[in-house]
Design a protein around this motif. Sequence first.
Motif, mmCIF file in Angstrom:
data_model
loop_
_atom_site.group_PDB
_atom_site.id
_atom_site.type_symbol
_atom_site.label_atom_id
_atom_site.label_comp_id
_atom_site.label_asym_id
_atom_site.label_seq_id
_atom_site.Cartn_x
_atom_site.Cartn_y
_atom_site.Cartn_z
ATOM 1 N N GLY A 226 0.796 -1.219 0.000
ATOM 2 C CA GLY A 226 0.000 0.000 0.000
ATOM 3 C C GLY A 226 0.830 1.270 0.000
ATOM 4 N N GLY A 227 2.135 1.166 -0.181
ATOM 5 C CA GLY A 227 3.000 2.333 -0.164
ATOM 6 C C GLY A 227 3.664 2.585 -1.509
ATOM 7 N N ASP A 228 4.806 3.200 -1.447
ATOM 8 C CA ASP A 228 5.576 3.534 -2.634
ATOM 9 C C ASP A 228 6.846 2.689 -2.677
ATOM 10 O OD1 ASP A 228 3.727 5.504 -3.323
ATOM 11 O OD2 ASP A 228 4.766 7.024 -2.148
ATOM 12 N N ALA A 229 7.494 2.648 -3.806
ATOM 13 C CA ALA A 229 8.756 1.918 -3.957
ATOM 14 C C ALA A 229 9.600 2.604 -5.021
ATOM 15 C CB ALA A 229 8.493 0.464 -4.351
ATOM 16 N N PHE A 230 10.886 2.653 -4.760
ATOM 17 C CA PHE A 230 11.828 3.297 -5.671
ATOM 18 C C PHE A 230 13.049 2.397 -5.807
ATOM 19 C CE2 PHE A 230 9.396 6.366 -3.312
ATOM 20 C CZ PHE A 230 8.885 7.175 -4.302
ATOM 21 N N ALA A 231 13.674 2.421 -6.963
ATOM 22 C CA ALA A 231 14.871 1.599 -7.169
ATOM 23 C C ALA A 231 15.851 2.329 -8.082
ATOM 24 C CB ALA A 231 14.497 0.256 -7.782
ATOM 25 N N VAL A 232 17.119 2.154 -7.785
ATOM 26 C CA VAL A 232 18.207 2.588 -8.656
ATOM 27 C C VAL A 232 19.006 1.324 -8.962
ATOM 28 C CG1 VAL A 232 20.273 4.022 -8.891
ATOM 29 C CG2 VAL A 232 18.309 4.865 -7.572
ATOM 30 N N VAL A 233 19.100 0.979 -10.230
ATOM 31 C CA VAL A 233 19.760 -0.256 -10.641
ATOM 32 C C VAL A 233 20.989 0.099 -11.468
ATOM 33 C CG1 VAL A 233 19.507 -2.417 -11.922
ATOM 34 C CG2 VAL A 233 17.540 -1.450 -10.691
ATOM 35 N N ARG A 234 22.116 -0.486 -11.090
ATOM 36 C CA ARG A 234 23.348 -0.333 -11.869
ATOM 37 C C ARG A 234 23.661 -1.679 -12.496
ATOM 38 N NH1 ARG A 234 28.899 -0.961 -11.758
ATOM 39 N NH2 ARG A 234 30.051 0.739 -12.699
ATOM 40 N N GLU A 235 23.657 -1.704 -13.808
ATOM 41 C CA GLU A 235 23.929 -2.924 -14.557
ATOM 42 C C GLU A 235 25.426 -3.225 -14.532
ATOM 43 O OE1 GLU A 235 21.745 -4.886 -15.767
ATOM 44 O OE2 GLU A 235 19.926 -3.674 -15.869
ATOM 45 N N PRO A 236 25.813 -4.475 -14.769
ATOM 46 C CA PRO A 236 27.242 -4.824 -14.794
ATOM 47 C C PRO A 236 28.057 -3.984 -15.776
ATOM 48 C CG PRO A 236 25.917 -6.811 -14.720
ATOM 49 C CD PRO A 236 24.963 -5.652 -14.916
ATOM 50 N N ASP A 237 27.417 -3.508 -16.868
ATOM 51 C CA ASP A 237 28.145 -2.688 -17.843
ATOM 52 C C ASP A 237 28.241 -1.221 -17.417
ATOM 53 O OD1 ASP A 237 25.610 -1.634 -18.297
ATOM 54 O OD2 ASP A 237 25.459 -2.362 -20.363
ATOM 55 N N GLY A 238 27.712 -0.872 -16.237
ATOM 56 C CA GLY A 238 27.776 0.491 -15.733
ATOM 57 C C GLY A 238 26.540 1.331 -16.013
ATOM 58 N N ARG A 239 25.669 0.861 -16.881
ATOM 59 C CA ARG A 239 24.432 1.585 -17.177
ATOM 60 C C ARG A 239 23.571 1.638 -15.922
ATOM 61 N NH1 ARG A 239 19.647 -0.552 -19.178
ATOM 62 N NH2 ARG A 239 20.695 -2.554 -19.325
ATOM 63 N N VAL A 240 22.930 2.783 -15.694
ATOM 64 C CA VAL A 240 22.077 2.977 -14.518
ATOM 65 C C VAL A 240 20.666 3.307 -14.987
ATOM 66 C CG1 VAL A 240 21.674 4.398 -12.461
ATOM 67 C CG2 VAL A 240 24.011 3.759 -13.101
ATOM 68 N N TRP A 241 19.678 2.685 -14.346
ATOM 69 C CA TRP A 241 18.282 3.008 -14.620
ATOM 70 C C TRP A 241 17.525 3.037 -13.299
ATOM 71 C CZ3 TRP A 241 14.830 -1.170 -13.762
ATOM 72 C CH2 TRP A 241 15.404 -2.434 -13.728
ATOM 73 N N THR A 242 16.413 3.715 -13.326
ATOM 74 C CA THR A 242 15.665 3.915 -12.090
ATOM 75 C C THR A 242 14.185 3.563 -12.268
ATOM 76 O OG1 THR A 242 15.148 6.218 -12.603
ATOM 77 C CG2 THR A 242 17.182 5.807 -11.384
ATOM 78 N N ILE A 243 13.546 3.309 -11.145
ATOM 79 C CA ILE A 243 12.103 3.112 -11.074
ATOM 80 C C ILE A 243 11.594 4.096 -10.029
ATOM 81 C CG2 ILE A 243 10.254 1.535 -10.393
ATOM 82 C CD1 ILE A 243 11.549 0.583 -12.938
ATOM 83 N N GLY A 244 10.632 4.910 -10.421
ATOM 84 C CA GLY A 244 10.007 5.854 -9.494
ATOM 85 C C GLY A 244 8.584 5.424 -9.216
ATOM 86 N N GLY A 245 8.354 4.837 -8.069
ATOM 87 C CA GLY A 245 7.036 4.306 -7.749
ATOM 88 C C GLY A 245 6.297 5.107 -6.715
ATOM 89 N N SER A 246 6.108 6.387 -6.982
ATOM 90 C CA SER A 246 5.322 7.235 -6.101
ATOM 91 C C SER A 246 3.916 7.326 -6.668
ATOM 92 C CB SER A 246 5.941 8.631 -6.024
ATOM 93 O OG SER A 246 5.170 9.458 -5.197
#
Length: 143
Positions: free
Chosen positions: A30-50
């Motif tokens: 019932g809340g929010d969730a956020f993630a910052v993911v760094r791939e092995p190749d150095g690429r970074v992507w995020t999830i904004g779950g607000s």
Amino acid sequence: VLAAGGNAVDATLAMAALTWLVLPGQCGIGGDAFAVVREPDGRVWTIGGSGFGPDGGTTPFYRDQGLSTIPLYGALGVAVPGAPAALAALHTHGASRGLPELWEPAARIAETGLACSAKTAADVCEALTAIRHDPGLAAVYAP
């Protein structure tokens, strides 16, 4: 999960399910969730779950209600939970295992039960105190 060959996203998703179960007042569906993911190749992507707030829930609206902040309790503080969509996106973009496999351990524990933490017990007592102040809620939930 990692020892069984899963990746960090798999482990995160498995941990989220167990955390929702063990600490429902601090982390939950019932809340929010956020993630910052760094791939092995150095690429970074995020999830904004607000989640989205209420329609018309603008600063002037709350000021017109005599409020200087969004209340923590009651209908004027309700938002749509962002966690389900955030974890679904995290799974889609980075998991190597299916959610049924990743969430099975938490489901098994939920079916057999687990001890209530002191924090969760305190949260329930606090909520019950607030519920008892509202006759409609008290009639349904206090018993």
